[in-house]
Design a protein around this motif. Structure first.
Motif, short mmCIF file in Angstrom:
data_model
loop_
_atom_site.label_atom_id
_atom_site.label_comp_id
_atom_site.label_asym_id
_atom_site.label_seq_id
_atom_site.Cartn_x
_atom_site.Cartn_y
_atom_site.Cartn_z
N UNK A 179 0.84 -1.20 0.00
CA UNK A 179 0.00 0.00 0.00
C UNK A 179 0.87 1.24 0.00
N UNK A 180 0.29 2.34 -0.47
CA UNK A 180 0.96 3.64 -0.40
C UNK A 180 -0.11 4.70 -0.18
N UNK A 181 0.20 5.66 0.69
CA UNK A 181 -0.77 6.72 0.98
C UNK A 181 -0.04 8.02 1.27
N UNK A 182 -0.43 9.08 0.57
CA UNK A 182 0.12 10.41 0.81
C UNK A 182 -0.94 11.26 1.50
N UNK A 183 -0.51 11.97 2.54
CA UNK A 183 -1.43 12.82 3.31
C UNK A 183 -0.87 14.24 3.32
N UNK A 184 -1.55 15.19 2.68
CA UNK A 184 -1.08 16.59 2.70
C UNK A 184 -1.16 17.17 4.11
N UNK A 185 -0.25 18.08 4.42
CA UNK A 185 -0.25 18.74 5.72
C UNK A 185 -1.08 20.00 5.71
N UNK A 186 -1.04 20.74 6.82
CA UNK A 186 -1.83 21.96 6.94
C UNK A 186 -1.17 23.13 6.20
N UNK A 187 0.14 23.06 6.00
CA UNK A 187 0.85 24.13 5.31
C UNK A 187 1.07 23.76 3.84
N UNK A 188 1.13 24.76 3.01
CA UNK A 188 1.41 24.52 1.60
C UNK A 188 2.80 23.89 1.44
N UNK A 189 2.85 22.79 0.72
CA UNK A 189 4.12 22.10 0.52
C UNK A 189 4.47 21.11 1.61
#
Length: 290
Positions: A179-189
């Motif tokens: 499996x692979x999962x990307x989770x964006x953070x609260x800040x841009x980038x």
């Protein structure tokens, strides 16, 4: 004195003693320099060592060239030899071995089309014992006989030390990506990507990629249950590096990407590509396809 026995060779072949043919825009990751191989590469030596139950230094005592009807499948420009050798040293092994051994090997013909003379030369053999036939071994691949040199011995020792360490210290064989999962953070980038790998013995292995605004991506590998955000990349030309470089696919398979949003899916793929490029290629010279 030992004499060539045609019946024994027939039994060797009949018993299966044949040669076996033996995986937002990302910043450019650091590359691992790879010189053009002039002999066996680290990946070659790790592949042979990993497949072998015996790594032996042997001196050829007698060689006999097999006729075509007793040597099926020999490549053009090669000859199949029945070898009788003396054991100089058991470099590493999980099986006992006697003072003499016998095996089959394919060797390239010389510039004149002649079979080279190997008598009294020392070689390193990567082999498995033949069940029920003491003193007979089977090479793990057609190129599993290498000329012995102190330099080869020095390159082999670190690999064997890692392979023969305590079982919980040996990195497992990797068979793919679960499996692979990307989770964006609260800040841009800002983001975190987790890539979970499938292993032969089901031991957990995972890759983490962290992105922070204004910083280069940071990544590492956790070899165990605990996912460590401070995990580091594997050292080049180490068993952990080999497990990754020679098993991971070039691209992240779409079916293992768990993210649903297009941006998160793209980020997971980009982070995997970053890691794969940073690990570098699995360069082989003599075990291609192994």
């Amino acid at each position: 004195m030992s004499f060539f026995n045609p019946l024994k060779v027939s039994l060797l072949i009949g018993a299966g003693l044949v040669l076996m043919p033996v995986g937002s825009s990302a910043q450019e990751p650091p590359r691992i320099a790879q010189a053009a191989p002039e002999g066996p590469t680290y990946a070659d030596l790790a592949t042979l060592s990993d497949a072998a139950e015996l790594v032996v230094r042997a001196q050829i005592r007698r060689q006999t060239t097999l006729k075509a009807d007793r040597a099926p499948g020999v490549a053009a420009g090669f000859a199949r030899l029945y070898i009788e050798a003396n054991t100089v040293a058991l470099i590493a092994g999980r099986s006992p071995i006697g003072s003499t051994l016998a095996y089959l090997v394919d060797v390239p013909l010389d510039a004149k089309g002649k079979v080279p003379r190997l008598k009294r030369q020392d070689f390193v053999l990567f082999a498995k014992p033949v069940a029920g036939r003491p003193g007979e071994v089977q090479l793990v691949s057609p190129r599993a006989q290498l000329s012995y040199t102190p330099e080869l011995d020095a390159r082999l020792r670190p690999i064997l030390n890692e392979l023969y360490a305590a079982p919980d210290q040996v990195p497992p064989r990797i068979t793919g990506i679960s499996d692979a999962l990307a989770v964006p953070g609260t800040l841009t980038g800002e983001s975190e990507t987790q890539i979970f790998l499938a292993t032969e013995n089901r031991s957990p292995v995972s890759i983490t990629v962290l992105r922070r605004p204004g910083q280069s991506p940071q990544w590492g590998v956790s070899w165990g249950e605990i996912i460590n955000s401070a995990a580091r990349p594997p050292v080049p030309d180490s068993l952990r590096w080999y497990r990754l470089a020679c098993a991971l696919p070039d691209q992240l398979p779409s079916n293992v990407n768990l993210a649903r949003e297009p941006e998160a899916r793209r980020l997971a793929s980009a982070d995997y590509a970053y890691v794969r490029e940073a690990i570098g290629p699995c360069v082989r010279a003599i075990t291609k396809g192994g």
